[in-house]
Each structure stands twice: as C-alpha cells, then as structure tokens.
Enzyme design. Structure first.
Site, short mmCIF file in Angstrom:
data_model
loop_
_atom_site.label_atom_id
_atom_site.label_comp_id
_atom_site.label_asym_id
_atom_site.label_seq_id
_atom_site.Cartn_x
_atom_site.Cartn_y
_atom_site.Cartn_z
N GLU A 90 85.23 24.54 -29.84
CA GLU A 90 86.69 24.30 -29.72
C GLU A 90 86.85 23.25 -28.63
O GLU A 90 86.91 23.57 -27.44
CB GLU A 90 87.40 25.60 -29.31
N CYS B 126 94.76 21.84 -24.87
CA CYS B 126 94.01 21.10 -25.89
C CYS B 126 94.96 20.59 -26.97
O CYS B 126 94.70 19.57 -27.60
CB CYS B 126 92.91 21.96 -26.49
P1 NAD Z 1 84.78 21.14 -19.48
O1 NAD Z 1 84.12 20.59 -20.70
O2 NAD Z 1 84.67 20.37 -18.22
O3 NAD Z 1 84.23 22.62 -19.15
C1 NAD Z 1 84.35 23.66 -20.09
C2 NAD Z 1 83.26 24.68 -19.84
O4 NAD Z 1 82.00 24.13 -20.24
C3 NAD Z 1 83.09 25.11 -18.38
O5 NAD Z 1 82.85 26.50 -18.33
C4 NAD Z 1 81.88 24.31 -17.93
O6 NAD Z 1 81.18 24.90 -16.86
C5 NAD Z 1 81.05 24.33 -19.20
N1 NAD Z 1 80.06 23.25 -19.33
C6 NAD Z 1 80.16 21.98 -18.90
N2 NAD Z 1 79.05 21.28 -19.26
C7 NAD Z 1 78.24 22.14 -19.92
C8 NAD Z 1 76.95 22.02 -20.53
N3 NAD Z 1 76.29 20.86 -20.52
N4 NAD Z 1 76.43 23.10 -21.13
C9 NAD Z 1 77.11 24.27 -21.18
N5 NAD Z 1 78.31 24.45 -20.58
C10 NAD Z 1 78.88 23.39 -19.97
O7 NAD Z 1 86.33 21.37 -19.87
P2 NAD Z 1 87.56 21.73 -18.92
O8 NAD Z 1 87.90 20.57 -18.07
O9 NAD Z 1 87.35 23.06 -18.30
O10 NAD Z 1 88.71 21.93 -20.02
C11 NAD Z 1 89.44 20.88 -20.59
C12 NAD Z 1 88.89 20.50 -21.94
O11 NAD Z 1 88.81 21.65 -22.80
C13 NAD Z 1 89.80 19.53 -22.68
O12 NAD Z 1 89.01 18.58 -23.33
C14 NAD Z 1 90.53 20.42 -23.68
O13 NAD Z 1 91.04 19.74 -24.79
C15 NAD Z 1 89.45 21.38 -24.04
N6 NAD Z 1 89.96 22.63 -24.59
C16 NAD Z 1 89.84 22.84 -25.93
C17 NAD Z 1 90.38 23.98 -26.50
C18 NAD Z 1 90.31 24.22 -27.98
O14 NAD Z 1 90.55 25.35 -28.39
N7 NAD Z 1 89.98 23.23 -28.79
C19 NAD Z 1 91.00 24.94 -25.69
C20 NAD Z 1 91.09 24.70 -24.31
C21 NAD Z 1 90.56 23.54 -23.77
#
Ligand code: NAD
Length: 510
Positions: free
Chosen positions: A265, A299
């Site tokens: 997601e 998102c």
């Molecule tokens: P992010 O990608 O920085 O982090 C999300 C999560 O992924 C965190 O828990 C982080 O620690 C983890 N993470 C980061 N790199 C990783 C890796 N290499 N391996 C495994 N885990 C890793 O996102 P954010 O800044 O917390 O949130 C914003 C983003 O999330 C936006 O792009 C938004 O659109 C998206 N989002 C999508 C949805 C959806 O349902 N499509 C919902 C909410 C947020």
C-alpha cells in the site's frame, strides 16, 4: 490498564503530552536513541530503545509459536477475540485519538475518525469470522468432490507509515486475526508510542478473552533496518507494507527474493477532474478536504486538479478564498482544520517542490511557514495552490498540502492526464452528467484502485477494498474480499468411488 485522560484543549501541547502519556503508562520511556517528538510543538515525547536483530528474531519466533495455536482456534472464536478488541477500542477511543493527535499531529476529529476506523474494521472482521467461505467446484470425474478451502497463512509482518499510525495496523490485524494468523508489527519510527498504546489495548482484550496465545501480537520498535529484517524473514509468509513507493520497491524485492508474498500500500498522486456541469459548492468543499485535510499527509490526498477551461477561473478563485480561510494551528484546538507537518524534512520537501513548481512556470499561492510561535521545531504551513497554465502534469508525490491546478478542454484528455501519473491510488470526477461519470468509471476511464463520483479522493469507508495500481503497489486491504490475502488457498479433491479415473481422460493402469 485504563487511561484516565480526558481532553482539555486549553492546555499547551507539552503539558497535555505528559498527561496523555502517563495515562497510557507510556511516560518515562527515556532509555534509547530513537527520539519521538510531537509535531505539535517539537516536544520530545520519548527516547525509545530499538529492538536488536536478536530481539526481532525472538519476536518472530514467538509469533510463529502463537500461530501454531491460533490457527487451530475456530474462526468464530477468533472473531470473539476481535469483538473484545473492538470493545476495548470503543472504551479508549478518545484517549487513543488524543495520542494520535499528539504523536502525528492530526486534528481531533480526524484522530477520532482514525480510531473509529479501527472499531469499524474490527466489527467487519467479527462478521467475517463466520464467512470465510470456500467453494465447491464440479469435478469432471465421477464420484469425486472438489473444494476450495482457505487456511491461515502464518505470522504476518506488518510495516506501517506515520500518517495512519493506528488504523493501518488494525486493517491488517483485524483481518489477519480472524483468518487465524499472528502479527509482527513494525510501526513507523515517527509514531511508535501509538503502536505501544495499541499493544496495551490488545493485551487488555486478550486478558478479557482469556484464550489468546502469548505472542499473538509482537511490536518491533525500530527504523528501516528493522522493517528490512522482517521482509527477509522466511517465517513471515506475508509482509503487508504501507509507506512510500521507494520503501515498497525494496520490500517487494526482499520478499520476492524468498518467494514470499507482499501486500503493498504505497504512495498516491491523486487527481480530481472537475467538469463544466459540476456542483461547484460541493466540489470546492471536497477538494479542500481532500487537498488540505490531514495537512496533505494522506496517501489519498488530492494533489492534482484538472478543471475544465470554462470553469477554471471561477474554481481557482473559490479555492483561493477557501484556502485563505483555512484555520492552521494546534490540532488540539477545536477550530483548527490544518495541523502541523510531521517534521522538518517534510517541510523542506514541500518547499523544494514549490520552488520547482515556480521555476517550471506555476503560480504558487500559499505554502509559507506559519505559527512559528508554536515551536522552533514545529512546522505549520499555509496550504499551497499551484496554478498551471498549459498541459503540464506532476508525477511525484510530495507528502504535504500542495494542490496543482491544471486546465483541460476534452474529458478524454483529462482522464489520460489522470492516468499518466505513475501512481494509481485514488481519483474522482465532479459532474452531474451521467455520461461523464460513466466514462470516468469505465474500463477506459480512471486506472486507479479508487474512482469516486462527486466525492473527493480521500476518506474511504472500510467496506470496500482499499489500495491502488502501478507504483501504489497493487495491494488491497480492508473490506470486500481483501481477507483472502491473509490466508492460503487449498484445492481439495476427494474420490469417494472404488475406481481411479484420471483427469483429462489420461489412462495409466498397471
Ligand atoms: P516511509 O516509506 O518512509 O516509511 C514507512 C514504513 O516503512 C516505516 O515503518 C519505515 O520504517 C519502513 N521502512 C522504510 N524503509 C524500509 C525498508 N527498506 N525495508 C522495510 N521497511 C522500511 O513512509 P512514511 O513517510 O512513514 O509514510 C508516507 C508514505 O506512505 C507516503 O508515500 C504515503 O502515500 C504512503 N502511505 C500509503 C498508504 C496506502 O494505503 N497506500 C497509506 C498510508 C501512507
């Protein structure tokens, strides 16, 4: 555990912070190097110790052991546990929502809505626990019966983002639990306290239920490396990851390398198409909520607006007026509609995107930092509009309240530009023309996972499957038949006759 917090909006955030955290038993967490700050005023809330690789390994092991027991618990009984969880969440709604506001900066009604979403998905999952239906399939062989059955898949790894710090976990957890799976959850490093609060609510539900195995929920505290460790762990057959597209690409590769399953997601770049027949009052309201609600940090936030050239000037003028009225400030204050950005990095990303938009010829309105009185490390902005004059488009998601407004002449062209973005999460059309609405939602219309008519791009209900195509990752969570991702499918054929007819008429007799 029973927090006693009740909201007192007149207090400064820092004072409230102490009280809210104390009520959840989450104060005094000052032992590690993971700093958690409130975006409201930059106050440090805690310094948490991250789990070591060995800790994470042990947590996955405990979740695996819990799975062995939980998968044997009848699904309706698993549903009874999720009902307890819903009850606990109902009781704690206001307190948990306060913590969401404190840690991720959402205004109170959105934070309460987020907790309500947790309750709703639990209720949905309780009903689902008696409806994990398989199929009977007509066999081509005589005296044979063929079935399709769904079994629990295993411990599920959940990686979540900061902006829905509790709801995303519950979408996954409520379904996984009734499906017979245990959960290992790594929340965002920006919002671990709400995750610890959810773990407390979960423990209380388990206490009341009395039959939940230890390890049914394990919470991992850590940064990207902790998520990467989960993605690589073969004991987790499914990784559900919510966050940026960049993160999703890495997780997909790690999970794919071990031929596991991932449910992704990821980022959105959502557009609204506004046609000449649109009800402008309705549309302006929906665009404002979609573009500046949650300070543009959903998102599904509306990031692009394609307006028919005949109503472009009027729409832009009305939006500018609405943006000028939007109250920006402390999200605990009742009149606030736009709270803070999560941190300095988000603010800098927004400024860089606006500078580029201006360089490319866009007219930028708003976007400046405001309310610096609330804290040197608190980042409040006036939401920004960028008016474009030509056939430009924007392909990157900037996680901040920036709405790019474009003109269009032909609806087909607007739909093409909607679909040109690499992301494919949410989309909407505002029209009172049936033909336009049907075209937008047809096979040649929007290519997104969500396509709305006369509703903005954000604010989905839990009953539908939630997710998007292309760079959004293709996963579906929440309602409809999204539960199937949390189970493994088994085709079963039984021969109740005395001969062994082979499929496709193959003969093989010794
Ligand atoms: P992010 O990608 O920085 O982090 C999300 C999560 O992924 C965190 O828990 C982080 O620690 C983890 N993470 C980061 N790199 C990783 C890796 N290499 N391996 C495994 N885990 C890793 O996102 P954010 O800044 O917390 O949130 C914003 C983003 O999330 C936006 O792009 C938004 O659109 C998206 N989002 C999508 C949805 C959806 O349902 N499509 C919902 C909410 C947020």
């Amino acid at each position: 555990m029973r927090p006693t917090f009740s909201a007192a909006p007149a207090e400064p955030a820092a004072t409230q912070a102490v009280r809210i955290l104390q009520s959840w038993g989450l104060d005094g967490l000052d032992t590690g190097d993971l700093e958690v700050r409130s975006p409201i005023d930059g106050t440090r809330l805690a310094r948490l110790a991250c789990d070591s690789p060995e800790d994470i390994d042990a947590k996955v092991g405990r979740a695996q052991a819990a799975f062995e027991t939980w998968r044997q618990t009848p699904a309706p009984v698993r549903g009874a546990f999720v009902r307890e969880l819903a009850e606990v969440l109902r009781e704690l709604k206001s307190e948990l929502a306060a913590l969401v506001t404190l840690e991720c900066g959402k205004i109170r009604s959105e934070a309460e809505g987020e907790v309500q979403e947790m309750i709703d998905i639990c209720d949905f999952a309780v009903g689902l626990s008696r409806q994990l239906h398989g199929l009977t399939i007509a066999s081509e062989r005589p005296q044979h019966k063929m079935f399709e059955t769904w079994h629990p898949i295993g411990p599920v790894g959940v990686i979540s983002a900061f902006n829905f710090p509790v709801a995303v976990w519950s979408w996954n957890a409520a379904l996984a639990l009734v499906c017979g799976d245990s959960i290992v959850w790594k929340p965002s490093e920006k919002t671990p306290l709400t995750a610890l609060a959810c773990a407390r609510a979960f423990a209380e539900a388990a206490r009341r239920f009395g039959r939940a195995p230890e390890g049914l929920l394990e919470v991992v505290i850590g940064r990207a490396e902790a998520g990467a460790q989960l993605a690589a762990d073969r004991r987790l057959p499914l990784i559900s990851a919510t966050g940026s597209t960049a993160m999703g690409r890495k997780v997909a590769q790690a999970v794919g390398a071990r031929l596991g399953r991932s449910l992704l997601e990821l980022g959105g770049n959502n557009a609204i198409v506004l046609t000449p027949s649109a009800d402008l009052d309705l549309a302006v309201q929906a665009i404002a909520f979609g573009a500046i609600g949650t300070a543009g940090q959903r998102c599904t936030t509306t990031r692009r607006l394609f307006v028919h050239e005949t109503v472009y000037d009027e729409t832009l003028a009305r939006l500018e007026a609405a943006y000028g009225r939007a109250p920006v400030g402390d999200p605990f204050e009742a009149q606030t509609l736009v709270g803070p950005l999560i941190d300095r990095q988000a603010f800098e990303g927004m400024q860089a995107a606006l500078a580029k938009a201006a360089q490319d010829g866009g007219r930028v309105v708003g976007g400046e930092r405001v309310r610096e009185d609330l804290g040197a490390e608190a980042y409040y902005v006036r939401p920004a509009l960028v008016a474009h004059s030509g056939a430009e488009n924007v392909f990157e998601e900037t996680f901040a309240p920036i709405l790019h407004v474009f003109r269009y002449r032909d609806l087909e062209d607007a739909i093409r530009r909607n679909n040109d973005a690499p992301q494919g999460l949410s989309s909407a059309i505002f029209t009172t023309d049936l033909r336009e609405a049907e075209l937008f939602t047809s096979a040649t219309g929007s290519d997104c996972g969500i396509a709305n008519v006369n509703i903005g791009t954000s604010g989905a209900e839990i009953g539908g499957a939630f997710g998007g195509e292309k760079d959004t990752g293709g996963g579906r969570e929440s309602g409809s038949d999204a539960w199937k991702a949390y189970m493994r499918r088994q085709t079963q054929t039984t021969n109740y006759g005395r001969t062994l007819p082979l499929a496709q008429g193959v003969r093989f007799e010794l």
